[in-house]
Design a protein around this motif. Structure first.
Motif, mmCIF file in Angstrom:
data_model
loop_
_atom_site.group_PDB
_atom_site.id
_atom_site.type_symbol
_atom_site.label_atom_id
_atom_site.label_comp_id
_atom_site.label_asym_id
_atom_site.label_seq_id
_atom_site.Cartn_x
_atom_site.Cartn_y
_atom_site.Cartn_z
ATOM 1 N N GLY A 83 0.774 -1.233 0.000
ATOM 2 C CA GLY A 83 0.000 0.000 0.000
ATOM 3 C C GLY A 83 0.805 1.283 0.000
ATOM 4 N N GLU A 84 2.089 1.237 -0.252
ATOM 5 C CA GLU A 84 2.912 2.443 -0.268
ATOM 6 C C GLU A 84 3.302 2.777 -1.704
ATOM 7 N N PHE A 85 3.081 4.038 -2.060
ATOM 8 C CA PHE A 85 3.355 4.479 -3.422
ATOM 9 C C PHE A 85 4.163 5.770 -3.402
ATOM 10 N N ASN A 86 4.969 5.974 -4.443
ATOM 11 C CA ASN A 86 5.713 7.228 -4.541
ATOM 12 C C ASN A 86 4.850 8.290 -5.215
ATOM 13 N N ARG A 87 5.417 9.478 -5.429
ATOM 14 C CA ARG A 87 4.634 10.584 -6.003
ATOM 15 C C ARG A 87 4.125 10.287 -7.409
ATOM 16 N N LYS A 96 3.841 4.905 -8.398
ATOM 17 C CA LYS A 96 4.462 3.583 -8.512
ATOM 18 C C LYS A 96 4.629 2.991 -7.116
ATOM 19 N N PRO A 97 4.451 1.676 -6.999
ATOM 20 C CA PRO A 97 4.620 1.052 -5.677
ATOM 21 C C PRO A 97 6.053 1.200 -5.170
ATOM 22 N N LYS A 98 6.190 1.488 -3.875
ATOM 23 C CA LYS A 98 7.509 1.542 -3.253
ATOM 24 C C LYS A 98 7.962 0.125 -2.956
ATOM 25 N N SER A 99 9.272 -0.062 -2.939
ATOM 26 C CA SER A 99 9.792 -1.402 -2.656
ATOM 27 C C SER A 99 11.132 -1.317 -1.944
ATOM 28 N N TYR A 100 11.456 -2.414 -1.287
ATOM 29 C CA TYR A 100 12.796 -2.625 -0.764
ATOM 30 C C TYR A 100 13.464 -3.574 -1.747
ATOM 31 N N VAL A 101 14.751 -3.394 -1.969
ATOM 32 C CA VAL A 101 15.456 -4.236 -2.926
ATOM 33 C C VAL A 101 16.460 -5.112 -2.186
ATOM 34 N N ALA A 102 16.298 -6.410 -2.367
ATOM 35 C CA ALA A 102 17.228 -7.379 -1.772
ATOM 36 C C ALA A 102 18.401 -7.574 -2.715
ATOM 37 N N ASP A 103 19.631 -7.541 -2.177
ATOM 38 C CA ASP A 103 20.796 -7.792 -3.038
ATOM 39 C C ASP A 103 20.639 -9.144 -3.723
ATOM 40 N N LEU A 104 20.402 -10.175 -2.925
ATOM 41 C CA LEU A 104 20.177 -11.526 -3.457
ATOM 42 C C LEU A 104 19.004 -12.145 -2.704
ATOM 43 N N LEU A 105 18.159 -12.855 -3.419
ATOM 44 C CA LEU A 105 17.054 -13.584 -2.808
ATOM 45 C C LEU A 105 17.222 -15.055 -3.159
ATOM 46 N N ILE A 106 17.298 -15.889 -2.117
ATOM 47 C CA ILE A 106 17.531 -17.322 -2.289
ATOM 48 C C ILE A 106 16.258 -18.079 -1.956
#
Length: 107
Positions: free
Chosen positions: A33-37, A40-50
């Motif tokens: 439910g978080e969007f920028n101005r 677009k949806p806000k996100s956290y970016v994982a360096d690597l996802l296993i």
């Protein structure tokens, strides 16, 4: 998101792919439910996802992921486990780092 990855991040990514683990690089995790101005949806970016559950953060000079408890708490509440590994650890003993991650990925 970055378009260029650090040397240590790519070295670790390539080593993990060779193990047969499902590894994604620079994976965005949407924040509910978080969007920028721009809407677009806000996100956290994982360096690597296993294996869709273990986040590997490669820490180096200027990296701030370990210093963001709000981000870590959010990701943990979403069911992710987070493991931090330094550039130095990767340079010093890549094999040991990979083995530790394989064990964590199986839990």
């Amino acid at each position: 998101m970055r378009t260029q990855y650090t040397h240590s991040q790519m070295k670790l990514f390539n080593a993990l792919v060779k193990t047969g683990l499902n590894v994604l690089c620079e994976y965005p995790i949407l924040r509910d439910g978080e969007f920028n101005r721009e809407g677009k949806p806000k996100s956290y970016v994982a360096d690597l996802l296993i294996n869709k559950k273990l986040i590997i953060e490669v820490e180096g000079k200027g990296s701030a992921s370990a210093d963001n408890p709000e981000r870590e708490n959010y990701l943990i509440k979403k069911g992710y486990r987070i493991h931090h590994v330094s550039n130095e650890e990767i340079k010093k003993d890549l094999g040991k780092v990979v083995e530790n991650i394989k064990v964590l990925a199986m839990v």
